[in-house]
Enzyme design. Structure first.
Site, PDB file in Angstrom:
ATOM      1  CB  SER A 428      52.106  30.479  40.803  1.00 39.51           C
ATOM      2  OG  SER A 428      51.184  31.467  41.129  1.00 39.51           O
ATOM      3  N   PRO A 429      50.337  28.882  43.051  1.00 37.39           N
ATOM      4  CG  PRO A 429      48.913  29.922  44.555  1.00 37.39           C
ATOM      5  CD  PRO A 429      50.133  30.128  43.769  1.00 37.39           C
ATOM      6  CD  GLN A 506      45.713  29.940  46.465  1.00 39.09           C
ATOM      7  OE1 GLN A 506      45.263  29.066  45.736  1.00 39.09           O
ATOM      8  NE2 GLN A 506      46.061  31.142  46.034  1.00 39.09           N
ATOM      9  CE1 TYR A 587      37.339  29.873  41.863  1.00 37.99           C
ATOM     10  CE2 TYR A 587      39.495  30.892  42.120  1.00 37.99           C
ATOM     11  CZ  TYR A 587      38.634  30.063  41.417  1.00 37.99           C
ATOM     12  OH  TYR A 587      39.055  29.445  40.268  1.00 37.99           O
ATOM     13  NE  ARG A 635      48.010  34.241  43.837  1.00 35.32           N
ATOM     14  CZ  ARG A 635      48.429  33.689  42.707  1.00 35.32           C
ATOM     15  NH1 ARG A 635      47.590  33.106  41.882  1.00 35.32           N
ATOM     16  NH2 ARG A 635      49.712  33.695  42.383  1.00 35.32           N
ATOM     17  NE  ARG A 729      50.399  31.042  32.070  1.00 33.00           N
ATOM     18  CZ  ARG A 729      50.174  32.094  31.299  1.00 33.00           C
ATOM     19  NH1 ARG A 729      49.463  31.960  30.199  1.00 33.00           N
ATOM     20  NH2 ARG A 729      50.642  33.282  31.627  1.00 33.00           N
TER      21      ARG A 729
END
Ligand SMILES: Cc1cc2nc3c(=O)[nH]c(=O)nc-3n(C[C@H](O)[C@H](O)[C@H](O)COP(=O)(O)OP(=O)(O)OC[C@H]3O[C@@H](n4cnc5c(N)ncnc54)[C@H](O)[C@@H]3O)c2cc1C
Ligand SMILES: Cc1cc2nc3c(=O)[nH]c(=O)nc-3n(C[C@H](O)[C@H](O)[C@H](O)COP(=O)(O)O)c2cc1C
Length: 773
Positions: A428-429, A506, A587, A635, A729
């Site tokens: 994952s980013p 991404q 964002y 996303r 993670r």
């Protein structure tokens, strides 16, 4: 003690007999409004484990139940003219009437006083009682009387169901799905004695109404169901024994499930202690058939506590306190599983029946409660699961010879446009905060190199920023100049040259969450010095310490779009295989999507279409320059976890807009849009968003969030809840997460880098040794 049980269902009767057996000196009465040996309903199911627990406490009851039990292992699905069966599920079924008869007879044998045809009005009707058990079912009058103390939380669910029986016999637990012109109906069907089968039929409220069933009396409802399920019933009619219902009252035979929970389970009414038990305090949907189990286990637990702490009146307060503490956790766990299963049946007609092929539909149905995992299915019926894995692999384009074990779904390839990833695991980013002037350096090379060698199928860069002022922090990577492009190309080339992994880029713009400190400093707080100005949809700062952004003008939007386009061009030159547009986590683009952060009065604010307009403009602009054979992912924050914010419904609408615009896949994250969010975390907690978008919108999805075992990935992918799983993670803790998980589930057909082969041998034999011990 003097004990009165109000309600002679499984809870009241079983507790009465257990306490009497524990100490015959107790004076126990069960008050039941029905006649003896009279009851509603057909069969109930519970598990071998429940019966084993009962045997410990009262062998004669368990023996009598065991003799009357119908045991079966198989589940069979019928949908669209197809039948699929799998085994190893281990149910026991018994007529509700038979069960109550056994409990009533045992009560009588033990000298429990049974008072029938008596409606108890109140717990205060029994002034001599030390303990009143409110075992008066889901509509408990006693619970309602003391609602202020018990604080019940009762949720009425949208599906309608009718509980019927038939003499047609079935040799498995059958789930039958039938389509009508207004929608789908399903039947849960199980035999419970040698001659009778329970037949519960369920459908959403709107389908029920569209068929006029709200206007139908009991006989008309039964006739409708007979026509609908005729091909499964042979010549047998459906039978109603809803004697408690008025046969002529329209719509009355169809009920809504009510989920009951209570904050407080007991109280003192001034003369007796009163405690709720069974359905009166908690219900579990019949989709996992455990209401009776919970009722019986409540009775066992309360008896056990009296046995341990003393079964005299002075011990009652302490025992009741412990009773709630001990039972609450088990009950909640089961209620959560039942809730998942219930929701599956509520959406099945609109989400899965038409979208999934029968093989995958079966898998989805078997794992509906999220308690039965992929490897658990293997323990139940290895042959069926292997057959399913073979089917899944073939659908993914893998030719697996008949004598070769098929890979589990996690290790099947996946293709989007010209991109084929070798397996379903995505790194994952993740922001690394380790770039200098946006330039990815040696840290990035080693980081991505290690994870590519570690077996993941697709690796995403962190949010790579499209301009210097688009960065979250000074350590964020960027792609606004050719030096950065070449820095990324070095990494992409290493990944392509040394592994089968693909690289995703991404791209994002921090918006109002920019110009902050590194992740391990005061994240989200402005820099001590050298801050740059921020833009957002509206001039609303993120947190109490945050800078106030300016609301973007048209010129600002055009300029940001141009930055995205330039970065996308450079990304294509660097060789990235897929591009992801970051429209999540508060964002810049996310700030337009959420009504919490977008309060614009122009064509970019207001309706979901308006809020999505800028993100769609950026998407169209990058799609125009991104190579046609390479996909673009979006996303999204599929839930803002904040009142007034976006919910899954909005995410579905936004995903629809992106699908129409030509997006290839939706990466379903959530939250981080506003400070003060209250996410509901848990295992695979965002997967329901991926599931819903994939199967309602009809676009591939990525699931992400607390997916940390191969079993999770397999469950998600095999059930068609998503097409890829992003794991963040766990990849920080273990670059070779995919290789290690493959070894744990015995998946051999994944290549380790040649230089690491002796490490593989030792790793796998240590795992085997640990398993054997
Ligand atoms: C369609 C359907 C299918 C189900 N299938 C299953 C299944 O497969 N497996 C399973 O485990 N569970 C199943 N259940 C749930 C199960 O029936 C209940 O969870 C279980 O019966 C709970 O037991 P109880 O003793 O708490 O309540 P109940 O069985 O509801 O008993 C309460 C009793 O109290 C009596 N009563 C109520 N008020 C008063 C009053 N004021 N005075 C005197 N008497 C009163 C009622 O007449 C009743 O006999 C199903 C339920 C439904 C609706
Ligand atoms: C250190 C860190 C940095 C992250 N940076 C990004 C990011 O740049 N872009 C993004 O979309 N998500 C980012 N995320 C979110 C992850 O991609 C992922 O959605 C989230 O951690 C949940 O997955 P997990 O439970 O497997 O960790 C980040 C997460 C972590 C832990």
């Amino acid at each position: 003690m003097r004990i009165v049980c109000i309600g002679g269902g499984p809870a009241g009767l079983y507790f009465a007999l257990l306490m009497k057996q524990l100490n015959p000196a107790h004076r126990i009465t069960v008050v039941e409004r029905n006649k003896p040996y009279d009851t509603f309903g057909w069969g109930v199911v519970f598990s071998d484990a429940t019966l084993a627990g009962m045997r410990e406490w009262d062998a004669p009851t368990a023996d009598a139940i065991e003799v009357a039990f119908n045991h079966w292992d198989d589940i069979e699905l019928h949908i669209g003219g197809r039948s699929i069966r799998s085994g190893g599920h281990g149910f026991v079924g018994i007529g509700r009437k038979k069960l109550l008869n056994i409990l009533q007879a045992r009560c009588e044998a033990l000298d429990v006083e049974l008072v029938f045809e008596t409606e108890a009005d109140s717990d205060t009707d029994y002034p001599d009682a030390d303990l009143v058990i409110a075992s008066d079912g889901v509509s408990s009058r006693i619970r309602q009387r003391h609602a202020a103390v018990f604080q019940p939380d009762v949720v009425t669910r949208p599906n309608r169901f009718i509980w019927l029986g038939t003499k047609q016999l079935f040799d498995a637990f059958n789930f039958l799905f039938e389509k009508t012109e207004h929608g789908w109906f399903q039947a849960h069907v199980y035999k419970f004695d040698d001659t009778t089968t329970t037949f519960i039929i369920e459908t959403p409220e709107e389908v029920w109404k569209a068929h006029g069933l709200d206007q139908a009396d009991v006989a008309q409802s039964v006739a409708f169901c007979e026509r609908l399920f005729a091909r499964h019933l042979g010549s047998h009619p459906l039978l109603s024994n809803a004697r408690h219902l008025d046969p002529l009252k329209r719509g009355s035979a169809w009920i809504n499930f009510q989920r009951v929970r209570c904050k407080q389970w007991s109280l003192f009414n001034g003369q007796s202690h009163v405690v709720l038990m069974g359905d009166a305090v908690h219900t579990a949907h019949f989709a996992i058939g455990s209401g009776t189990k919970l009722a019986l286990e409540d009775a066992i637990e309360l008896t056990r506590l009296f046995k341990t702490h003393g079964d005299t009146a002075e011990h009652i307060p302490a025992v009741l306190q412990r009773y709630q503490a001990e039972r609450e956790i088990d009950v909640l766990r089961l209620q959560n599983a039942a809730w998942n299963a219930m929701e599956w049946f509520e959406v099945v007609g609109t989400r899965y029946c038409d979208a999934l092929e029968p093989e995958q539909f079966m898998y989805s149905m078997l794992t509906r409660s999220q308690r039965i995992s992929h490897e658990n299915l293997r323990l139940r019926d290895a042959a069926w699961l292997e057959g399913y894995e073979r089917w899944f692999a073939a659908r993914a384009g893998l030719e697996v010879p008949a004598h070769v074990r098929p890979p589990s779904p996690m290790f099947t390839p996946y293709t989007l446009r010209g991109l084929t990833v070798p397996n379903r695991v995505v790194v994952s980013p993740m922001a690394l905060y380790s770039a200098v002037d946006g330039l990815p350096g040696d840290f990035h090379l080693v980081h991505f190199g290690a994870r590519a060698l570690g077996g993941a199928g697709l690796l995403y860069t962190e949010m790579t920023c499209v301009s210097p002022d688009a960065r979250i922090t000074p350590g964020c990577a960027g792609l606004w100049n050719d030096t950065q492009r070449d820095g990324w190309k070095r990494i992409v080339d290493f990944v392509h040259g040394n592994s089968g992994a693909k690289m995703g880029l991404q791209l994002g713009h921090a918006g109002r969450k920019g110009s902050t400190q590194l992740g391990w400093q005061q994240a989200d707080d402005p820099l001590p010095e050298g801050n740059w100005p921020l833009f957002s949809a509206s001039a609303i700062p993120y947190g109490a310490n945050s800078q106030r952004p300016s609301a973007m003008t048209r010129a600002d939007m055009d300029s940001a779009t141009a930055d995205f386009v330039a970065a996308a061009r450079r990304g294509a030159e660097a060789g990235f295989d897929i591009l992801e547009l970051h429209c999540a986590h508060g964002y810049l683009l996310s700030s337009f999507l959420s009504p919490l952060t977008n309060q614009r009065g122009d064509e970019h604010g207001g309706s979901v279409e308006n809020r999505a307009r800028f993100a769609l403009e950026v998407f169209a602009a990058i799609r125009a320059v991104w190579p046609g054979d390479r996909p673009i992912s979006i996303r999204l924050s599929c839930h803002d976890w904040f009142p007034g914010g976006n919910t899954a419904d909005d995410a579905v609408a936004i995903a629809r807009l992106f699908k129409a615009a030509g997006a290839d896949i939706i990466d379903c994250s959530s939250g981080q849009v506003v400070a003060g969010q209250k996410p509901v975390y848990g295992r695979m907690y965002q997967t329901p968003f991926a599931d819903r978008i994939r199967n309602e919108v009809g676009i591939p999805t990525v699931a992400v969030g607390s997916i940390f075992e191969a079993d999770h990935v397999n469950m998600v992918i095999a059930a068609g809840r998503a097409d890829l799983c992003a794991v963040a993670r766990p990849h920080l803790a273990d670059p070779a997460w995919t290789l290690h998980e493959a070894a744990k589930i015995g998946h051999q057909a994944i290549a380790w880098p040649q230089p690491y082969l002796s490490g593989r041998g030792q790793f796998e034999s240590n795992l085997r040794r640990a398993k054997a011990n």
